[in-house]
Each structure stands twice: as C-alpha cells, then as structure tokens.
Design an enzyme around this catalytic site. Structure first.
Site, PDB file in Angstrom:
ATOM      1  N   THR A 185       0.871  -1.168   0.000  1.00 55.69           N
ATOM      2  CA  THR A 185       0.000   0.000   0.000  1.00 55.69           C
ATOM      3  C   THR A 185       0.909   1.219   0.000  1.00 55.69           C
ATOM      4  O   THR A 185       1.917   1.239   0.712  1.00 55.69           O
ATOM      5  CB  THR A 185      -0.918   0.088   1.233  1.00 55.69           C
ATOM      6  OG1 THR A 185      -0.336   0.981   2.157  1.00 55.69           O
ATOM      7  CG2 THR A 185      -1.137  -1.233   1.873  1.00 55.69           C
ATOM      8  N   GLU A 330      -4.928  -3.514   3.969  1.00 59.05           N
ATOM      9  CA  GLU A 330      -4.553  -4.151   5.237  1.00 59.05           C
ATOM     10  C   GLU A 330      -5.645  -5.081   5.769  1.00 59.05           C
ATOM     11  O   GLU A 330      -5.431  -5.813   6.719  1.00 59.05           O
ATOM     12  CB  GLU A 330      -4.273  -3.072   6.298  1.00 59.05           C
ATOM     13  CG  GLU A 330      -2.967  -2.322   6.103  1.00 59.05           C
ATOM     14  CD  GLU A 330      -3.099  -1.117   5.188  1.00 59.05           C
ATOM     15  OE1 GLU A 330      -4.059  -1.076   4.391  1.00 59.05           O
ATOM     16  OE2 GLU A 330      -2.245  -0.224   5.269  1.00 59.05           O
ATOM     17  N   LYS A 439     -10.049  21.061   9.603  1.00 52.73           N
ATOM     18  CA  LYS A 439     -10.237  21.510  10.984  1.00 52.73           C
ATOM     19  C   LYS A 439     -10.544  22.998  10.967  1.00 52.73           C
ATOM     20  O   LYS A 439      -9.668  23.817  10.730  1.00 52.73           O
ATOM     21  CB  LYS A 439      -8.994  21.209  11.811  1.00 52.73           C
ATOM     22  CG  LYS A 439      -8.790  19.716  11.946  1.00 52.73           C
ATOM     23  CD  LYS A 439      -7.598  19.368  12.796  1.00 52.73           C
ATOM     24  CE  LYS A 439      -7.459  17.855  12.854  1.00 52.73           C
ATOM     25  NZ  LYS A 439      -6.222  17.339  12.357  1.00 52.73           N
ATOM     26  N   TRP A 444     -14.528  19.645  13.140  1.00 57.50           N
ATOM     27  CA  TRP A 444     -14.119  18.942  11.928  1.00 57.50           C
ATOM     28  C   TRP A 444     -15.205  19.029  10.864  1.00 57.50           C
ATOM     29  O   TRP A 444     -16.390  18.828  11.161  1.00 57.50           O
ATOM     30  CB  TRP A 444     -13.848  17.462  12.245  1.00 57.50           C
ATOM     31  CG  TRP A 444     -12.597  17.247  13.034  1.00 57.50           C
ATOM     32  CD1 TRP A 444     -11.766  18.212  13.542  1.00 57.50           C
ATOM     33  CD2 TRP A 444     -12.029  15.990  13.407  1.00 57.50           C
ATOM     34  NE1 TRP A 444     -10.717  17.637  14.204  1.00 57.50           N
ATOM     35  CE2 TRP A 444     -10.852  16.276  14.139  1.00 57.50           C
ATOM     36  CE3 TRP A 444     -12.383  14.663  13.181  1.00 57.50           C
ATOM     37  CZ2 TRP A 444     -10.042  15.264  14.658  1.00 57.50           C
ATOM     38  CZ3 TRP A 444     -11.587  13.660  13.705  1.00 57.50           C
ATOM     39  CH2 TRP A 444     -10.417  13.962  14.435  1.00 57.50           C
TER      40      TRP A 444
HETATM   41  P1  AMP Z   1      -6.628   0.844  -0.122  1.00 61.45           P
HETATM   42  O1  AMP Z   1      -5.791   0.178   0.875  1.00 61.45           O
HETATM   43  O2  AMP Z   1      -5.871   1.422  -1.260  1.00 61.45           O
HETATM   44  O3  AMP Z   1      -7.716  -0.041  -0.579  1.00 61.45           O
HETATM   45  O4  AMP Z   1      -7.299   2.109   0.586  1.00 61.45           O
HETATM   46  C1  AMP Z   1      -8.064   1.977   1.746  1.00 61.45           C
HETATM   47  C2  AMP Z   1      -8.701   3.284   2.090  1.00 61.45           C
HETATM   48  O5  AMP Z   1      -9.599   3.688   1.064  1.00 61.45           O
HETATM   49  C3  AMP Z   1      -9.562   3.249   3.320  1.00 61.45           C
HETATM   50  O6  AMP Z   1      -8.800   3.332   4.502  1.00 61.45           O
HETATM   51  C4  AMP Z   1     -10.460   4.450   3.103  1.00 61.45           C
HETATM   52  O7  AMP Z   1      -9.814   5.661   3.447  1.00 61.45           O
HETATM   53  C5  AMP Z   1     -10.668   4.435   1.616  1.00 61.45           C
HETATM   54  N1  AMP Z   1     -11.950   3.784   1.263  1.00 61.45           N
HETATM   55  C6  AMP Z   1     -12.157   2.517   0.874  1.00 61.45           C
HETATM   56  N2  AMP Z   1     -13.463   2.303   0.631  1.00 61.45           N
HETATM   57  C7  AMP Z   1     -14.106   3.463   0.895  1.00 61.45           C
HETATM   58  C8  AMP Z   1     -15.471   3.887   0.852  1.00 61.45           C
HETATM   59  N3  AMP Z   1     -16.452   3.082   0.463  1.00 61.45           N
HETATM   60  N4  AMP Z   1     -15.741   5.159   1.222  1.00 61.45           N
HETATM   61  C9  AMP Z   1     -14.762   6.002   1.609  1.00 61.45           C
HETATM   62  N5  AMP Z   1     -13.466   5.665   1.656  1.00 61.45           N
HETATM   63  C10 AMP Z   1     -13.130   4.411   1.301  1.00 61.45           C
END
Ligand code: AMP
Length: 547
Positions: A185, A330, A439, A444
């Site tokens: 990631t 993760e 902020k 927030w």
């Molecule tokens: P990744 O590891 O690249 O899949 O990214 C994970 C992150 O994507 C999460 O911690 C969120 O911040 C964001 N994310 C994933 N799904 C959503 C969703 N449905 N709505 C908002 N943010 C999301």
C-alpha cells in the site's frame, strides 16, 4: 478441552480444486491484452495453474519465494493466483500505475525472484530493468507469436513455459498460516509497505466475501471485477468467484465505458465491482448511448465513497442495486458492506439512502470501534466520530519485514487511519481519512460529505474538498470541481446548490474549477497533490478576516 473436528488446513489450492471439481465447465472469460476474447473453464484453469507451478519450480521458485506480477485482470493472472500460492510461494501483485521508481523500490524490497509481465507494460519494464536487483527471470504473459524483441529479447514466454510442463501434481499441504500473497500500500508518507496475506486469512476472507450480505456470490452469478487483481486481490473476488462457482469475466486492459459495457451485456454479467471513477465512465457511456443493463442486478462500489447521486443513478435508472463497500489493503480488503436490513425495505427511498450512503455494516469476522485522540471508545450513535479501529483474522498484524514497527494498539486493534461514525444499527460512515479532515475553528468538517453533495449537481463530473489555511478558522474548505464536458456552471450557482443541503459552516469558502483532479494508483483523489497545488491559495474570506 479441544473439539474433535478434523484439522484440515485452509489452503488456497483447495479453492481451485473445489471449482475444478464441482464447477468443472463453468467459464472464465477474458478480454486478452493481445485483443481477442479468450474462454476456458475452471478445470482448464487448474490444469494450467499446476503447469505454472511446475514451470516456476523449474526456474528455481520454491516455498516462501516472492513472485511478482505486473498484470491486468486476465486468465493468466488468475492461474498464477493458484499456481504461485498453491506451491507455498508468495504472489506479489505489483501496481503498474505507480511510478517506475516506486515499482522498483517495491519489487526490490519484496525481493521478487521472478517477474511475470503483461505486454502492455513492456515499455515500463524496459525502463525498470536496470533498477531491479533481485529478479532472476522475466516472463512475458503471452504466446510465442506476440513476444517482443529489443531489450526484452531474452525474456521467457509464458505459454512456452506452460507448454513444456504437464499437470501431474498434488498440491503440497502446509501450515494454513503460511504466507500466500503480498500487496503494497502506498501511504501518503514514507515508503510503501507490504501487506502479507496468508492462506488461512485468504480462505476465511473469501468465505466472507461470498456471504449474502457481502457480495452474495453463487453458482448462478456471472461476476466481472473491474477492480484490478493488483489491488487487494480484486477485493477477494479472484478467490470468491471460484469458491462459489460463479462464472468469471476478466476485462483485461480495457476499462473504458464502452469496453466494460460490451462484456457486461455480452456475457450477461450479474454482478460487478469497482471504484467510483470507473463507474462514472460507465454511467456516462450508458447515458450517452441510451443503453441499459438488463442482466446486472448489483454492483459493489468502494475504494472511495460512492456518492448518493451515483447510487441513485444505478438503482433508479438501471435497476442495479449498489453494495457500498469499505475496506483497505490491510484488511484483505473487506470490512463493511451496505445492504439494507429487512425493516428498512419499506422506508421511502430518501430514508433508505441515509443508510445506503454509509459505508455499510461490519462483516462477521471484522470487529470495529471508534475512539477519540486519547483512545477512549466513543458511542455508537451515528453522530460521534473518531478514529476507526479494527480487529479480525483477515486484518494485518504488521507490515512485511517489520516496516512501520508495531502497528497494533492495545488489545490488537489496528488503526485504519479513517475517521468514522458508527450508528446503533451497526452502519459505519467514513467522514474522512484522518489526514484529510478539515479543521475549522476546532471543529471537523467532513470533506467526503461536501464532495458527495457537490457531485449531486448535474454539471459536476468530479469534486474534491481540501482544507486551505485561514487566519481566523485555521482551515476552511476549498471545493475543487471538474465540470462535465460542454456544461457551464459558475461558483454562485454551486454555492447556492450546496447552501440548501449543508450546514452553513460546512459551506466551502471558495470554488476552483480545474480540468482534471489527480488520482492515486488505486483511483482515489490525490489530496496531497491538490493541497500542494493550492498551498498558497488565498480564500476570499481570508482577506476579509485579516481586515
Ligand atoms: P486501499 O488500501 O488502497 O484499498 O485504501 C483503503 C482506504 O480507502 C480506506 O482506509 C479508506 O480511506 C478508503 N476507502 C475505501 N473504501 C471506501 C469507501 N467506500 N468510502 C470512503 N473511503 C473508502
């Protein structure tokens, strides 16, 4: 006292064995990188996965070795999911959308021994070659007729390697906690970190993905994952499809609206999954061409928030139920999915949308809680928001080679880096990445909420909200907008539209129109780049506050 049940290990090889035995003739259809549509069955996929194992063994790959791929969603990539992990080696899916230096860093950090690459990435690979330190063999995922010359003349041909082997092989048995695949990631700070999945975590996660209130996969489904196999194992679909006996359609390199539609329609796809930006392209195409989606009954949208306007377009205009999904690399990646409960079915659509716009309910196996800055648990009332912490058997316990140190908090909780609310029905809603919240005067503002509202305006193609420095309030929101092609809209009109939908102090202080919003390699809005671009931006209200 221990139970008296058989202790058969949960191994990825059992998934392909199951599919090849009970769904022998079910098809996997691929739009190949070379162009034509390719079809074969789960039975053939297993045969070829075993040949791939033998071919890789011959190249010196054994248990624990990392095998890298730079590949689209194709049948060859699918075979490697089983051929590599099945022998106890580790499939390392590299994201080809990263910069070459990042890819090289990741491949070197993982110490990939063999790299298997789609033809699309040959130019990328030529630049990468001098940077790669551990790769002993390069394999091009194609047949002899399409092998390139030039710098890659010495690369091996995947189809030649498979043709030289047979499939006489019994999958080895080993500890179910053995590592199976690796996905990095790219955080916004520091180097990319590797999430190392195991066989047990993967099999459990795949079973969860099949559950009715998750993706609800069955042998009557035909599923097309638009989400790449290099992004958290295509959200687990690469395993969950064979586990449920669903027909699998793999879109290869073409993810534009017309190409995806052609497969959705022609292959009678019932379910799909992808990030909002991909669905924007499809919805745009459907509208322009006046097409419908008669076979498709649901799609999962995640990776970024699915705006209510997108959910409504799918559901009302095309009869496709949206499964809003949240997770992270993760977490293998599934954490929540947003199906309604029985008692919500009769609610008016606007009230259903209250729940649909949230990221969904926790999946059995994923524990969630929200905490304040001091780590104190916050109420599940749908209002309090705090750091979202998770725990469970398919959630990482630490990054590959110890990068980032100990990532678990007391009692084994993992901080997702997201800020969220949890309500009394169990639905979670992300307000922001912790790094992206705005902020303002000690309170927030959720950038996601404001973005969701803004894309509800018919002239807005995409919207991003960032905090910009303000002398009085610390930060105030700036709304950055990409207009739909050929449509005019100005700042007063956008602010009027938002004023009726947002609390007054959440209203952006200014609107900037841009041609394009930058995205990360996994399709998320690149807030860091936007903040950098607008770092010297002076809000009109800042001038007034300074007076
Ligand atoms: P990744 O590891 O690249 O899949 O990214 C994970 C992150 O994507 C999460 O911690 C969120 O911040 C964001 N994310 C994933 N799904 C959503 C969703 N449905 N709505 C908002 N943010 C999301």
């Amino acid at each position: 006292m221990l139970g008296l049940m058989q202790n058969r290990p949960l191994l990825i090889s059992t998934i392909i064995d199951y599919a090849a035995t009970y769904h022998r003739a079910t098809e996997i259809v691929t739009r190949t990188v070379e162009g034509p549509i390719h079809r074969y069955t789960y039975e053939t996929a297993r045969t070829r996965a075993k040949r791939a194992t033998k071919a890789l063994n011959r190249l010196g790959v054994g248990p624990g070795d990392r095998v890298g791929t730079l590949a689209w969603n194709t049948h060859r990539h699918f075979e490697l999911y089983f051929g590599v992990s099945g022998m106890g080696a580790i499939l390392h899916t590299l994201n080809p959308r990263l910069f070459p230096e990042q890819i090289a860093y990741i491949a070197n950090h993982a110490e990939d021994k063999v790299l298997l690459v789609d033809l699309t990435f040959v130019p990328l690979l030529e630049g990468l070659l001098p940077l790669l330190k551990s790769v002993a063999h390069l394999v091009l995922l194609t047949d002899r007729a399409h092998m390139p010359g030039g710098k890659l003349a010495k690369a091996l041909c995947y189809e030649d390697l498979l043709a030289a082997e047979d499939d006489r092989l019994d999958w080895p048995e080993f500890d179910e906690r053995t590592a199976s695949s690796l996905c990095y990631t790219s955080g916004t700070t520091g180097n990319p970190k590797g999430v190392l999945y195991g066989h047990r975590s993967t099999v459990l996660h795949s079973m969860a993905a099949c559950m009715t209130d998750v993706f609800g996969l069955s042998a009557r489904d035909c599923i097309l994952p638009v989400v790449p196999m290099f992004h958290a194992n295509a959200w687990g679909i690469a395993y969950a499809a064979p586990m449920s006996g669903a027909k699998l359609v793999l879109p290869g390199p073409k993810l534009d609206g017309a190409s995806v539609y052609e497969l959705l329609d022609g292959e009678r796809v019932t379910m799909s999954a992808g990030v909002p930006t991909v669905w924007l392209m499809l919805l745009d195409y459907l509208k322009r061409e006046g097409k419908q989606l008669p076979h498709m009954n649901r799609t999962a949208i995640g990776g970024s928030a699915a705006p209510p306007s997108m959910i409504e377009a799918f559901e009302k205009d095309y009869g496709v139920t949206v499964i809003h999904a949240w997770g992270m690399t993760e977490m293998s990646p599934l954490g929540t999915t947003g199906h309604l409960k029985g008692q919500m079915r009769d609610l008016p659509y606007e009230q259903q949308m209250h729940y649909k716009a949230k990221q969904g309910r926790g999946i059995c196996g994923v524990e969630m809680r929200i905490v304040d800055d001091a780590g104190k648990e916050l109420p599940r009332d749908g209002k309090a928001f705090g750091h979202l912490m998770v725990r469970g058997p398919w959630i990482t316990a630490g990054y590959f080679k110890g990068e980032g140190g100990n990532v678990l908090h007391e009692d084994g909780w993992f901080d997702t880096g997201d800020v969220a609310t949890l309500d009394d029905e169990g639905y979670m809603q992300i307000t922001d990445r912790a790094k992206d919240v705005i902020k303002s005067g000690g309170e927030w503002i959720s950038s996601i909420d404001v973005e969701n509202m803004a894309v509800g305006h018919p002239a807005v193609a995409e919207a991003a909200v960032i905090g910009v420095a303000h002398p009085k309030w610390d930060e105030r929101p700036l709304l950055v907008i990409v207009r739909k092609p050929g449509v005019e809209v100005d700042k007063p009109e956008i602010l009027r539209f938002l004023a009726s939908r947002l609390a007054k102090w959440w209203l952006p202080d200014d609107v900037a129109f841009v041609d394009e919003i930058p995205h990360t390699a996994t399709g998320k809005i690149q807030k860091v780049a936007l903040r950098e671009r607008f770092k010297d931006y002076v809000l009109p209200s800042a001038g007034r506050a300074a007076d």
